[in-house]
Design a protein around this motif. Structure first.
Motif, short mmCIF file in Angstrom:
data_model
loop_
_atom_site.label_atom_id
_atom_site.label_comp_id
_atom_site.label_asym_id
_atom_site.label_seq_id
_atom_site.Cartn_x
_atom_site.Cartn_y
_atom_site.Cartn_z
N TRP A 246 49.60 41.22 35.43
CA TRP A 246 48.26 41.24 34.83
C TRP A 246 47.29 40.42 35.66
N GLY A 247 46.02 40.67 35.46
CA GLY A 247 45.00 40.23 36.39
C GLY A 247 44.91 38.75 36.66
N ASP A 248 44.93 37.91 35.62
CA ASP A 248 44.70 36.48 35.83
C ASP A 248 45.78 35.81 36.66
N VAL A 249 47.00 36.35 36.65
CA VAL A 249 48.08 35.72 37.42
C VAL A 249 48.36 36.47 38.72
N GLY A 252 45.03 38.08 43.86
CA GLY A 252 44.81 38.55 45.22
C GLY A 252 45.12 40.02 45.37
N ILE A 253 45.91 40.33 46.41
CA ILE A 253 46.28 41.72 46.69
C ILE A 253 47.05 42.30 45.51
N GLY A 254 46.70 43.50 45.12
CA GLY A 254 47.34 44.16 43.99
C GLY A 254 46.46 44.21 42.76
N ASN A 255 45.42 43.40 42.72
CA ASN A 255 44.50 43.36 41.59
C ASN A 255 43.18 44.00 42.02
#
Length: 573
Positions: A246-249, A252-255
């Motif tokens: 999920w976004g907050d953790v 970087g790359i992948g979000n």
């Protein structure tokens, strides 16, 4: 005179503004210093760089001499590749056939198969050396594919397989029988939940428990509750650590979008401790104990093996000391300390990482193995942090639910898992665990060194990663030699080997023999041919290729990159 007095009257405000700006700048610089000096430590920069890297791939000539090897070595590699490809076609025929049939409709498979090797080599490797993604059976420490090949499992079901597959099959069957009469009823609980809650409270040493469908969900809820109770906005994660997708953790790359309320700071860093001591907006700190093996580096994967500079080293005492300092500062500042044990679970000790490192967290998340072979996420925490509402503000809640949370069959399998964990013979597996697996790693490294093979392993108990001691562009090939020798690896290849605790000496000896045989074949086939180049020179060569491909792309021509015969690569190459 009036204007003069007006200026004097404004002077204190100007000074305060300047002081505030200076303080803000100082804190900003302090935060920057606490980031690891790598792309992994700078989320926004890593996303920008990733967006600039163009696709290109090697044709049949450059494929075997990407490191500038002599013609004779390149031809030896080509012949070896063709032999290995023929072996794969014969040995894994049915498994490969079904994988090819399903691949176009299964996006998960497309993603994982693409990133087994560096992208310049990926297409030909996938077409010629793919062993397939299907299995039909498991038993103990082995798995069997559709062609009847029995392989020693060192993928570990990404952390699930702690006690051998037979144990988990028994947990699933026993759990289903335990809840058979209730079936799929949701919302209400089967009585087995009470036993699970009591055990989780005991093993975590924390007050309350909540159930979720995955480890990612459990971490999400831990962070939400930390923000809710501390009223802080930001979470701190450490460079390279994984806490779900999920976004907050994953800032970087992948979000697809940058995370706004996340600080990605350096592990084992004094600068990080200074940030934690001084900022007021931090709600929680997330710790993935697996990072003790490779601090400030992402999960190792063969797709990133540009050279041989991958490093890992585990120092239990040093990491425990670091966690103790974190604990002290989090207590002092009212920051919630969260241990994310979804991956390591009960692999390190019967009481998890808290037990292993001797540090108490405010919240702990579990997953993987604790479900007894079925999907689960668990959050355990202090009573004051787990409450999802405020007594004095009845409408102010921290909402979290899930339709399949506490699913009867999952709860039944969990009950069976804990029953197995509590058995004396299971507890005995932890006696001398670190010493046993450290000795196994040392014995394998001794054999590799004695034969002059440029490969080593680093271990955090039963979790290993493979390192390389000679500069090479072809380390990623080792995963295919290991598969040919009868070892089943995960999609990250040699980056992570996960053994179950039930590996006997005979089992491990068989794995070690196969590992050494694969490394011998790699050496004989020229993939580790000694080169005059250093790792730094190899990286610079790849950077030049990237720049050339980027420039060629901006000019609308893909032919500008030497050796890039994209469409002409023969199927046997």
């Amino acid at each position: 005179m009036t204007m003069h007095w007006s200026i004097l009257a404004l002077a204190p405000f100007a000074a305060a503004a300047a002081g505030g700006a200076a303080l803000k700048l100082r804190r900003r610089l302090q935060l920057s210093r606490a980031k690891h000096r790598s792309l992994t430590g700078h989320a926004r920069m890593s996303r920008r760089v990733a967006s600039l890297i163009p696709f290109y791939e090697y044709g049949p000539e450059r494929y075997f001499r990407a490191d500038g090897a002599p013609d004779a070595v390149a031809e030896r590699r080509r012949a070896a590749f063709q032999r290995l490809a023929a072996l794969y076609r014969e040995r894994f025929a049915e498994t490969r056939r079904l994988t090819a049939e399903v691949r176009d409709g299964l996006s998960d498979l497309q993603f994982t198969s693409l990133y087994r090797v560096p992208f310049q080599f990926a297409r030909i490797a996938r077409e010629q050396l793919g062993a397939g993604a299907f299995l039909r059976a498991s038993a103990g420490v082995t798995v069997t594919d559709l062609d009847g090949n029995v392989l020693y499992d060192v993928a570990g079901s990404y952390g699930v397989n702690l006690f051998g597959y037979d144990v988990y099959k028994a947990c699933m069957a026993q759990g289903a029988e335990t809840v058979r009469d209730l079936g799929p009823v949701l919302g209400s609980f089967h009585p087995v939940v009470a036993r699970n809650v009591a055990r989780l409270r005991r093993v975590s040493g924390l007050d309350e428990v909540s159930f979720h469908m995955s480890g990612t969900e459990a971490v999400m809820q831990a962070v939400r509750l930390a923000r809710y109770h501390t009223r802080g906005t930001h979470l701190v994660r450490f460079c390279g650590a994984y806490h779900g997708w999920w976004g907050d953790v994953q800032p970087g790359i992948g979000n697809p979008i940058p995370a706004r309320d996340t600080y990605t700071l350096a592990d084992l860093s004094e600068a990080t401790l200074r940030v934690l001591r001084t900022r007021r907006d931090i709600a929680c700190v997330l710790v993935n104990p697996l990072q003790a093996l490779h601090p400030n580096a992402g999960a190792p994967a063969d797709s990133a093996l540009v050279d041989s500079s991958r490093a890992a080293r585990f120092d239990r005492e040093a990491y425990a000391a670091w966690l103790r300092r974190l604990r002290e500062i989090c207590t002092e500042r009212g920051i919630v300390l969260i241990f994310d044990e979804v991956f390591v679970g009960f692999r390190l000790a019967p009481g998890g990482a808290q037990d292993y490192f001797g540090v108490k967290a405010d919240m702990v998340t579990y997953g993987k193995t604790v479900g007894g072979g079925l999907p689960i996420g668990v959050l355990c925490g202090r009573r004051d942090l787990m409450r999802r509402y405020r007594d004095e503000r009845p409408v102010d809640v921290c909402f979290a639910r899930g339709t399949f949370n506490s699913h009867p069959q999952v709860m039944g399998a969990m009950d069976a898992f804990f029953t197995h964990l509590e058995q004396p013979e299971t507890q005995a597996l932890y006696d001398g665990l670190d010493a046993r697996w450290s000795a196994r790693a040392a014995s394998l490294n001794h054999r590799l060194e004695a034969e002059g093979l440029p490969v080593r392993v680093a271990a955090l108990s039963t979790i290993w990663t493979v390192l390389y001691t000679r500069p090479s562009r072809y380390n990623w090939m080792l995963q295919y030699y290991l598969r040919a020798e009868g070892l089943a690896l995960s999609w990250v290849g040699t980056g992570r080997l996960i053994f179950s605790l039930t590996y006997t000496e005979a089992d491990f000896a068989a794995v070690a023999d196969r590992f050494v045989a694969a490394a011998r074949a790699m050496e004989a086939d020229g993939w580790w041919h000694p080169l005059p180049q250093t790792n730094k020179q190899l990286r610079r060569g790849v950077l030049r290729e990237l720049l050339a491909a980027r420039f060629a792309g901006s000019r609308g021509s893909r032919a500008a990159l030497p050796g890039q015969e994209l469409a002409d690569a023969p199927q046997g190459a």
